[in-house]
Design a protein around this motif. Structure first.
Motif, PDB file in Angstrom:
ATOM      1  N   GLN A  62       5.239   9.088   9.084  1.00 41.25           N
ATOM      2  CA  GLN A  62       4.303   9.835   9.635  1.00 41.25           C
ATOM      3  C   GLN A  62       2.889   9.593   8.899  1.00 41.25           C
ATOM      4  O   GLN A  62       2.054   9.938   9.426  1.00 41.25           O
ATOM      5  N   ASP A  63       3.168   9.011   7.670  1.00 40.56           N
ATOM      6  CA  ASP A  63       1.840   8.696   6.904  1.00 40.56           C
ATOM      7  C   ASP A  63       1.244   7.414   7.085  1.00 40.56           C
ATOM      8  O   ASP A  63       1.940   6.513   6.597  1.00 40.56           O
ATOM      9  N   VAL A  64       0.466   7.070   7.845  1.00 36.25           N
ATOM     10  CA  VAL A  64       0.108   6.073   8.398  1.00 36.25           C
ATOM     11  C   VAL A  64      -0.664   5.295   7.162  1.00 36.25           C
ATOM     12  O   VAL A  64      -0.378   3.877   7.062  1.00 36.25           O
ATOM     13  N   VAL A  65      -0.894   5.833   6.260  1.00 31.38           N
ATOM     14  CA  VAL A  65      -1.529   5.144   5.129  1.00 31.38           C
ATOM     15  C   VAL A  65      -0.550   4.534   4.390  1.00 31.38           C
ATOM     16  O   VAL A  65      -0.743   3.319   3.829  1.00 31.38           O
ATOM     17  N   GLN A  66       0.322   5.403   3.908  1.00 34.25           N
ATOM     18  CA  GLN A  66       1.753   4.909   3.274  1.00 34.25           C
ATOM     19  C   GLN A  66       2.342   3.715   4.077  1.00 34.25           C
ATOM     20  O   GLN A  66       2.584   2.857   3.614  1.00 34.25           O
ATOM     21  N   VAL A  67       2.355   3.852   5.301  1.00 31.09           N
ATOM     22  CA  VAL A  67       2.945   2.772   6.159  1.00 31.09           C
ATOM     23  C   VAL A  67       2.416   1.342   6.028  1.00 31.09           C
ATOM     24  O   VAL A  67       2.659   0.470   5.672  1.00 31.09           O
ATOM     25  N   LYS A  68       0.957   1.663   6.056  1.00 35.25           N
ATOM     26  CA  LYS A  68      -0.058   0.255   5.997  1.00 35.25           C
ATOM     27  C   LYS A  68       0.315  -0.229   4.669  1.00 35.25           C
ATOM     28  O   LYS A  68       0.257  -1.501   4.498  1.00 35.25           O
ATOM     29  N   TYR A  69      -0.016   0.338   3.371  1.00 34.13           N
ATOM     30  CA  TYR A  69       0.325  -0.052   2.353  1.00 34.13           C
ATOM     31  C   TYR A  69       1.344  -0.535   1.959  1.00 34.13           C
ATOM     32  O   TYR A  69       1.534  -1.790   1.589  1.00 34.13           O
ATOM     33  N   GLU A  70       2.479   0.124   2.448  1.00 31.59           N
ATOM     34  CA  GLU A  70       3.948  -0.557   2.199  1.00 31.59           C
ATOM     35  C   GLU A  70       4.287  -1.785   2.795  1.00 31.59           C
ATOM     36  O   GLU A  70       4.833  -2.754   2.626  1.00 31.59           O
ATOM     37  N   MET A  71       3.573  -1.888   4.159  1.00 33.20           N
ATOM     38  CA  MET A  71       3.473  -3.121   4.859  1.00 33.20           C
ATOM     39  C   MET A  71       3.121  -4.326   4.200  1.00 33.20           C
ATOM     40  O   MET A  71       3.646  -5.384   3.994  1.00 33.20           O
ATOM     41  N   VAL A  72       1.662  -4.061   3.700  1.00 31.53           N
ATOM     42  CA  VAL A  72       1.104  -5.186   2.704  1.00 31.53           C
ATOM     43  C   VAL A  72       1.836  -5.572   1.595  1.00 31.53           C
ATOM     44  O   VAL A  72       1.995  -6.828   1.200  1.00 31.53           O
ATOM     45  N   ARG A  73       2.192  -4.382   0.814  1.00 33.38           N
ATOM     46  CA  ARG A  73       3.117  -4.632  -0.184  1.00 33.38           C
ATOM     47  C   ARG A  73       4.394  -5.551  -0.063  1.00 33.38           C
ATOM     48  O   ARG A  73       4.685  -6.135  -0.920  1.00 33.38           O
ATOM     49  N   ARG A  74       5.017  -5.248   1.024  1.00 31.56           N
ATOM     50  CA  ARG A  74       6.313  -6.142   1.299  1.00 31.56           C
ATOM     51  C   ARG A  74       5.897  -7.431   1.467  1.00 31.56           C
ATOM     52  O   ARG A  74       6.527  -8.330   1.074  1.00 31.56           O
ATOM     53  N   VAL A  75       4.552  -7.629   2.165  1.00 31.58           N
ATOM     54  CA  VAL A  75       4.379  -9.180   2.325  1.00 31.58           C
ATOM     55  C   VAL A  75       3.996  -9.932   0.947  1.00 31.58           C
ATOM     56  O   VAL A  75       4.584 -11.089   0.492  1.00 31.58           O
ATOM     57  N   ARG A  76       3.153  -9.169   0.229  1.00 31.37           N
ATOM     58  CA  ARG A  76       2.757  -9.574  -1.091  1.00 31.37           C
ATOM     59  C   ARG A  76       3.445  -9.576  -2.058  1.00 31.37           C
ATOM     60  O   ARG A  76       3.420 -10.557  -3.140  1.00 31.37           O
ATOM     61  N   VAL A  77       4.453  -8.584  -2.402  1.00 30.33           N
ATOM     62  CA  VAL A  77       5.226  -8.395  -3.567  1.00 30.33           C
ATOM     63  C   VAL A  77       6.650  -8.897  -3.216  1.00 30.33           C
ATOM     64  O   VAL A  77       7.355  -9.454  -3.989  1.00 30.33           O
ATOM     65  N   ASP A  78       7.267  -8.392  -2.049  1.00 35.14           N
ATOM     66  CA  ASP A  78       8.431  -8.857  -1.862  1.00 35.14           C
ATOM     67  C   ASP A  78       8.627  -9.886  -0.968  1.00 35.14           C
ATOM     68  O   ASP A  78       9.660 -10.288  -0.632  1.00 35.14           O
ATOM     69  N   ASN A  79       7.486 -10.714  -0.650  1.00 38.54           N
ATOM     70  CA  ASN A  79       7.541 -11.971  -0.126  1.00 38.54           C
ATOM     71  C   ASN A  79       8.176 -11.949   1.297  1.00 38.54           C
ATOM     72  O   ASN A  79       9.020 -13.088   1.728  1.00 38.54           O
ATOM     73  N   VAL A  80       8.230 -10.919   1.882  1.00 38.59           N
ATOM     74  CA  VAL A  80       8.752 -10.727   3.300  1.00 38.59           C
ATOM     75  C   VAL A  80       7.460 -11.427   4.288  1.00 38.59           C
ATOM     76  O   VAL A  80       6.392 -11.366   3.861  1.00 38.59           O
ATOM     77  N   SER A  81       7.832 -12.044   5.239  1.00 37.39           N
ATOM     78  CA  SER A  81       6.993 -12.765   6.159  1.00 37.39           C
ATOM     79  C   SER A  81       6.221 -11.790   6.987  1.00 37.39           C
ATOM     80  O   SER A  81       6.570 -10.637   7.216  1.00 37.39           O
ATOM     81  N   VAL A  82       5.142 -11.963   7.275  1.00 40.67           N
ATOM     82  CA  VAL A  82       4.088 -11.150   8.013  1.00 40.67           C
ATOM     83  C   VAL A  82       4.657 -10.666   9.337  1.00 40.67           C
ATOM     84  O   VAL A  82       4.876  -9.346   9.852  1.00 40.67           O
ATOM     85  N   ALA A  83       5.380 -11.780  10.000  1.00 43.77           N
ATOM     86  CA  ALA A  83       6.022 -11.468  11.242  1.00 43.77           C
ATOM     87  C   ALA A  83       7.392 -10.325  11.033  1.00 43.77           C
ATOM     88  O   ALA A  83       7.462  -9.402  11.767  1.00 43.77           O
ATOM     89  N   GLN A  84       7.923 -10.413  10.068  1.00 47.20           N
ATOM     90  CA  GLN A  84       8.818  -9.439   9.762  1.00 47.20           C
ATOM     91  C   GLN A  84       8.279  -8.112   9.321  1.00 47.20           C
ATOM     92  O   GLN A  84       8.898  -7.085   9.653  1.00 47.20           O
ATOM     93  N   ALA A  85       7.406  -7.987   8.545  1.00 45.08           N
ATOM     94  CA  ALA A  85       6.695  -6.841   8.188  1.00 45.08           C
ATOM     95  C   ALA A  85       6.295  -6.315   9.352  1.00 45.08           C
ATOM     96  O   ALA A  85       6.248  -5.009   9.516  1.00 45.08           O
ATOM     97  N   THR A  86       5.384  -6.751  10.045  1.00 46.39           N
ATOM     98  CA  THR A  86       4.711  -6.195  11.121  1.00 46.39           C
ATOM     99  C   THR A  86       5.915  -5.682  12.359  1.00 46.39           C
ATOM    100  O   THR A  86       5.723  -4.524  12.735  1.00 46.39           O
ATOM    101  N   ALA A  87       6.913  -6.351  12.557  1.00 37.57           N
ATOM    102  CA  ALA A  87       7.770  -5.726  13.303  1.00 37.57           C
ATOM    103  C   ALA A  87       8.472  -4.532  12.706  1.00 37.57           C
ATOM    104  O   ALA A  87       8.909  -3.619  13.356  1.00 37.57           O
ATOM    105  N   ALA A  88       8.671  -4.497  11.356  1.00 39.58           N
ATOM    106  CA  ALA A  88       9.440  -3.084  10.730  1.00 39.58           C
ATOM    107  C   ALA A  88       8.564  -2.187  10.640  1.00 39.58           C
ATOM    108  O   ALA A  88       9.173  -0.972  10.600  1.00 39.58           O
ATOM    109  N   PHE A  89       7.137  -2.328  10.707  1.00 36.44           N
ATOM    110  CA  PHE A  89       6.067  -1.413  10.374  1.00 36.44           C
ATOM    111  C   PHE A  89       5.403  -0.939  11.621  1.00 36.44           C
ATOM    112  O   PHE A  89       4.503  -0.130  11.558  1.00 36.44           O
ATOM    113  N   GLY A  90       5.573  -1.540  12.970  1.00 34.52           N
ATOM    114  CA  GLY A  90       5.111  -1.131  14.139  1.00 34.52           C
ATOM    115  C   GLY A  90       3.746  -1.531  14.377  1.00 34.52           C
ATOM    116  O   GLY A  90       2.860  -1.123  15.134  1.00 34.52           O
ATOM    117  N   PHE A  91       3.271  -2.556  13.548  1.00 35.57           N
ATOM    118  CA  PHE A  91       1.940  -3.226  13.911  1.00 35.57           C
ATOM    119  C   PHE A  91       1.975  -4.534  14.344  1.00 35.57           C
ATOM    120  O   PHE A  91       3.055  -5.418  14.214  1.00 35.57           O
TER     121      PHE A  91
END
Length: 159
Positions: A38-67
């Protein structure tokens, strides 16, 4: 009021309530109570962190976070430019004057300088004659008052 209802109320007050928390299907958000879809700031931050730190693809991250991908790049750029605070959605509605633009206000101030006795109703009529714009006299008064206020360059401390 329950704790989650209280948090939801606060998130809404600060425009940080995610309008689509059900779209967040990330496994960590389901497993960890600290992570709140429910916390959109946390969701957005975690999505970017997953891509940059966990090396998840942008496509995977956006699908998992609803963007969408386009949103990801805009969110990442906002985070880079302004930190987590930049992830809070801005206020809805117009971002500046629609009718009393800089050009119109320069005209109003010029008229007022030529005759200080002019009232806001007369100024509103003059704006209508000159620009074809209908404005309320009170709007003219408020705009003139805002222009007289000194602009502070100091950043307010919101602690």
């Amino acid at each position: 009021m329950t704790q989650s209802a209280g948090k939801q109320s606060v998130l809404k007050e600060f425009r940080a309530l995610n309008p689509r928390p059900g779209a967040v299907i990330d496994e960590d958000f389901a497993a960890c109570p600290f992570l709140d879809p429910q916390d959109v700031v946390q969701v957005k931050y975690e999505m970017v962190r997953r891509v940059r730190v966990d090396n998840v693809s942008v496509a995977q991250a956006t699908a998992a976070f609803g963007f969408c991908r386009q949103s990801f790049y805009a969110i990442a750029a906002a985070l880079d430019a302004g930190g987590p605070a930049a992830l809070v959605p801005g206020k809805p509605g117009p971002k500046g004057p629609r009718k009393l633009t800089e050009e119109v206000m320069a005209f109003v101030e010029q008229m007022k300088a030529g005759d200080a006795a002019l009232r806001s109703q007369q100024l509103a009529r003059a704006v209508h004659r000159e620009f074809g714009i209908t404005v309320h006299p009170r709007s003219v008064e408020k705009a003139l008052a805002r222009r007289r206020e000194p602009r502070s360059t100091e950043v307010p401390d919101h602690r």
